[in-house]
Scaffold this motif. Sequence first.
Motif, PDB file in Angstrom:
ATOM      1  N   ASP A  49      -1.390  -7.752  -1.855  1.00 36.51           N
ATOM      2  CA  ASP A  49      -1.603  -8.444  -3.124  1.00 36.51           C
ATOM      3  C   ASP A  49      -2.943  -8.097  -3.765  1.00 36.51           C
ATOM      4  O   ASP A  49      -3.401  -8.780  -4.679  1.00 36.51           O
ATOM      5  CB  ASP A  49      -1.479  -9.955  -2.930  1.00 36.51           C
ATOM      6  CG  ASP A  49      -2.497 -10.499  -1.943  1.00 36.51           C
ATOM      7  OD1 ASP A  49      -3.187  -9.690  -1.291  1.00 36.51           O
ATOM      8  OD2 ASP A  49      -2.590 -11.737  -1.822  1.00 36.51           O
ATOM      9  N   ASN A  50      -3.562  -7.015  -3.320  1.00 35.70           N
ATOM     10  CA  ASN A  50      -4.853  -6.601  -3.862  1.00 35.70           C
ATOM     11  C   ASN A  50      -4.658  -6.065  -5.280  1.00 35.70           C
ATOM     12  O   ASN A  50      -3.789  -5.249  -5.531  1.00 35.70           O
ATOM     13  CB  ASN A  50      -5.447  -5.514  -2.953  1.00 35.70           C
ATOM     14  CG  ASN A  50      -6.895  -5.224  -3.284  1.00 35.70           C
ATOM     15  OD1 ASN A  50      -7.384  -5.535  -4.360  1.00 35.70           O
ATOM     16  ND2 ASN A  50      -7.572  -4.630  -2.334  1.00 35.70           N
ATOM     17  N   LYS A  51      -5.477  -6.548  -6.199  1.00 31.62           N
ATOM     18  CA  LYS A  51      -5.387  -6.100  -7.597  1.00 31.62           C
ATOM     19  C   LYS A  51      -5.869  -4.657  -7.782  1.00 31.62           C
ATOM     20  O   LYS A  51      -5.497  -3.989  -8.723  1.00 31.62           O
ATOM     21  CB  LYS A  51      -6.213  -7.029  -8.504  1.00 31.62           C
ATOM     22  CG  LYS A  51      -5.838  -8.484  -8.366  1.00 31.62           C
ATOM     23  CD  LYS A  51      -4.727  -8.839  -9.309  1.00 31.62           C
ATOM     24  CE  LYS A  51      -4.534 -10.343  -9.339  1.00 31.62           C
ATOM     25  NZ  LYS A  51      -3.281 -10.766  -8.753  1.00 31.62           N
ATOM     26  N   MET A  52      -6.729  -4.217  -6.869  1.00 29.75           N
ATOM     27  CA  MET A  52      -7.225  -2.837  -6.940  1.00 29.75           C
ATOM     28  C   MET A  52      -6.184  -1.914  -6.327  1.00 29.75           C
ATOM     29  O   MET A  52      -5.614  -2.219  -5.284  1.00 29.75           O
ATOM     30  CB  MET A  52      -8.536  -2.710  -6.162  1.00 29.75           C
ATOM     31  CG  MET A  52      -9.658  -3.602  -6.646  1.00 29.75           C
ATOM     32  SD  MET A  52     -10.476  -2.958  -8.097  1.00 29.75           S
ATOM     33  CE  MET A  52     -11.228  -1.512  -7.459  1.00 29.75           C
ATOM     34  N   PHE A  53      -5.941  -0.792  -6.974  1.00 28.90           N
ATOM     35  CA  PHE A  53      -4.994   0.182  -6.444  1.00 28.90           C
ATOM     36  C   PHE A  53      -5.730   1.222  -5.602  1.00 28.90           C
ATOM     37  O   PHE A  53      -5.653   2.428  -5.838  1.00 28.90           O
ATOM     38  CB  PHE A  53      -4.205   0.854  -7.576  1.00 28.90           C
ATOM     39  CG  PHE A  53      -3.226  -0.071  -8.214  1.00 28.90           C
ATOM     40  CD1 PHE A  53      -2.118  -0.521  -7.516  1.00 28.90           C
ATOM     41  CD2 PHE A  53      -3.419  -0.526  -9.509  1.00 28.90           C
ATOM     42  CE1 PHE A  53      -1.219  -1.389  -8.106  1.00 28.90           C
ATOM     43  CE2 PHE A  53      -2.526  -1.386 -10.102  1.00 28.90           C
ATOM     44  CZ  PHE A  53      -1.417  -1.831  -9.400  1.00 28.90           C
ATOM     45  N   SER A  54      -6.492   0.721  -4.618  1.00 29.31           N
ATOM     46  CA  SER A  54      -7.198   1.600  -3.693  1.00 29.31           C
ATOM     47  C   SER A  54      -7.358   0.868  -2.362  1.00 29.31           C
ATOM     48  O   SER A  54      -7.149  -0.345  -2.270  1.00 29.31           O
ATOM     49  CB  SER A  54      -8.572   2.000  -4.250  1.00 29.31           C
ATOM     50  OG  SER A  54      -9.379   0.853  -4.383  1.00 29.31           O
ATOM     51  N   THR A  55      -7.712   1.600  -1.357  1.00 23.25           N
ATOM     52  CA  THR A  55      -7.862   1.027  -0.027  1.00 23.25           C
ATOM     53  C   THR A  55      -9.315   0.656   0.227  1.00 23.25           C
ATOM     54  O   THR A  55     -10.236   1.241  -0.345  1.00 23.25           O
ATOM     55  CB  THR A  55      -7.422   2.033   1.049  1.00 23.25           C
ATOM     56  OG1 THR A  55      -8.185   3.229   0.910  1.00 23.25           O
ATOM     57  CG2 THR A  55      -5.951   2.356   0.940  1.00 23.25           C
ATOM     58  N   GLY A  56      -9.512  -0.299   1.112  1.00 22.45           N
ATOM     59  CA  GLY A  56     -10.837  -0.602   1.622  1.00 22.45           C
ATOM     60  C   GLY A  56     -11.071   0.243   2.868  1.00 22.45           C
ATOM     61  O   GLY A  56     -10.121   0.693   3.514  1.00 22.45           O
ATOM     62  N   LYS A  57     -12.310   0.457   3.189  1.00 26.62           N
ATOM     63  CA  LYS A  57     -12.635   1.279   4.357  1.00 26.62           C
ATOM     64  C   LYS A  57     -13.468   0.466   5.325  1.00 26.62           C
ATOM     65  O   LYS A  57     -14.373  -0.263   4.924  1.00 26.62           O
ATOM     66  CB  LYS A  57     -13.387   2.539   3.936  1.00 26.62           C
ATOM     67  CG  LYS A  57     -12.552   3.434   3.049  1.00 26.62           C
ATOM     68  CD  LYS A  57     -13.298   4.671   2.638  1.00 26.62           C
ATOM     69  CE  LYS A  57     -12.412   5.486   1.699  1.00 26.62           C
ATOM     70  NZ  LYS A  57     -13.029   6.708   1.274  1.00 26.62           N
ATOM     71  N   MET A  58     -13.134   0.589   6.602  1.00 25.29           N
ATOM     72  CA  MET A  58     -13.888  -0.111   7.632  1.00 25.29           C
ATOM     73  C   MET A  58     -14.002   0.776   8.862  1.00 25.29           C
ATOM     74  O   MET A  58     -13.220   1.709   9.039  1.00 25.29           O
ATOM     75  CB  MET A  58     -13.247  -1.451   7.966  1.00 25.29           C
ATOM     76  CG  MET A  58     -11.788  -1.404   8.271  1.00 25.29           C
ATOM     77  SD  MET A  58     -11.188  -3.100   8.322  1.00 25.29           S
ATOM     78  CE  MET A  58      -9.681  -2.831   9.194  1.00 25.29           C
TER      79      MET A  58
END
Length: 152
Positions: A49-58
């Motif tokens: 449901d993330n509004k950003m069309f990109s991934t987070g990095k960890m």
Amino acid sequence: MAGEGQDNLWPLPKFYFDVKLGSNHKTVSFQEVSGLDTESQLIEYRHNDNKMFSTGKMPGISKSGNVTLKKGIFVNDNSFWTWYDAIKMNIIKRETVTIQLLDENASPTMTWTLANAWPTKISSTDMKSEANEVAVESLELAHEGLTIKNGG
């Protein structure tokens, strides 16, 4: 002259170092040490449901590369071959290896410690009849962790 009138903070030279092998802390002279690196594997993640069309990095699992040590070959010195030859079907003699960068007073300024190191590769010297250089062998060590600390 260069450096006069400036502060006394200079980068450390890398040519004065000490390598200790094993629990008895036997000092061995080496010409070169390389491969003192570690990295974290990257994990990319995205909520549905993330509004950003990109991934987070960890950060993921950390891993360290093999360390390569090079030294001159001496008469009757087969200690690395003996250590390597001790590796038999799931029997590995693991050692702690300590590498110290020294200052002008031979005091450690940085210390790298390899946990549970063992030889994974030994390369003997190449030979040339017209060469004018020292015979050098290299020892590649796998290990299970690299720690770094300042000072001794």
